[in-house]
Design an enzyme around this catalytic site. Sequence first.
Site, PDB file in Angstrom:
ATOM      1  N   GLU A 120      -6.907 -18.483  98.288  1.00 15.37           N
ATOM      2  CA  GLU A 120      -7.572 -17.176  98.272  1.00 15.37           C
ATOM      3  C   GLU A 120      -8.085 -16.852  96.869  1.00 15.37           C
ATOM      4  OE1 GLU A 120      -5.781 -14.067 101.230  1.00 15.37           O
ATOM      5  OE2 GLU A 120      -4.124 -15.032 100.133  1.00 15.37           O
TER       6      GLU A 120
ATOM      7  N   TYR B  42     -22.057   9.142  92.733  1.00 24.91           N
ATOM      8  CA  TYR B  42     -21.394   8.095  93.524  1.00 24.91           C
ATOM      9  C   TYR B  42     -21.913   6.706  93.212  1.00 24.91           C
ATOM     10  CZ  TYR B  42     -25.029   9.898  96.734  1.00 24.91           C
ATOM     11  OH  TYR B  42     -26.175  10.381  97.284  1.00 24.91           O
TER      12      TYR B  42
ATOM     13  N   ILE C 131      -3.573  -6.522  98.302  1.00 19.25           N
ATOM     14  CA  ILE C 131      -4.602  -5.502  98.428  1.00 19.25           C
ATOM     15  C   ILE C 131      -4.006  -4.110  98.230  1.00 19.25           C
ATOM     16  CG2 ILE C 131      -6.209  -6.912  99.739  1.00 19.25           C
ATOM     17  CD1 ILE C 131      -5.343  -5.441 102.292  1.00 19.25           C
ATOM     18  N   GLU C 132      -2.695  -3.977  98.362  1.00 13.82           N
ATOM     19  CA  GLU C 132      -2.052  -2.709  98.023  1.00 13.82           C
ATOM     20  C   GLU C 132      -2.272  -2.380  96.547  1.00 13.82           C
ATOM     21  OE1 GLU C 132       0.353  -4.397 101.489  1.00 13.82           O
ATOM     22  OE2 GLU C 132      -0.742  -5.181  99.774  1.00 13.82           O
TER      23      GLU C 132
ATOM     24  N   LYS D 182      -9.604  -6.267 104.360  1.00 17.26           N
ATOM     25  CA  LYS D 182      -9.590  -7.710 104.123  1.00 17.26           C
ATOM     26  C   LYS D 182      -9.808  -8.397 105.476  1.00 17.26           C
ATOM     27  CE  LYS D 182      -6.752 -11.192 101.779  1.00 17.26           C
ATOM     28  NZ  LYS D 182      -5.477 -11.429 101.058  1.00 17.26           N
TER      29      LYS D 182
END
Length: 120
Positions: free
Chosen positions: A21, A53, A72-73, A98
Amino acid sequence: MDTITIKGMHFYGYHGCLPEEQRTGQPFHVDAVLYADLSKAGASDELNDTIDYSRVYQLVQSIVEGRTYRLIERLAAVIADEVLAGFPVDAVRVAVHKPQAPIGGPFDDVTVTVERRRHG
């Protein structure tokens, strides 16, 4: 509380626990909800009175594409913390998707969502 939502920001990053990954990467999608008082911008019609933005997008892109995290946390937490620190928001909710997570079976998406609020 007013909100600005940026949904479906698409990036390619190198986040994950598995070596492949971090070597080959994969797509990540990010949603951000910015909570702020937008009444001044609503009255003035001036960009300086709101949250730009496009700058939020650039920050998220630099984090997702320019750094590597195992979880990903952690990625979601870093995005939320840096948006909160860099923009006049009262709170932020960040969802990191993900869609190609290596979980060993068919699925639509894996998503982690975090919320951060300004203290004080």
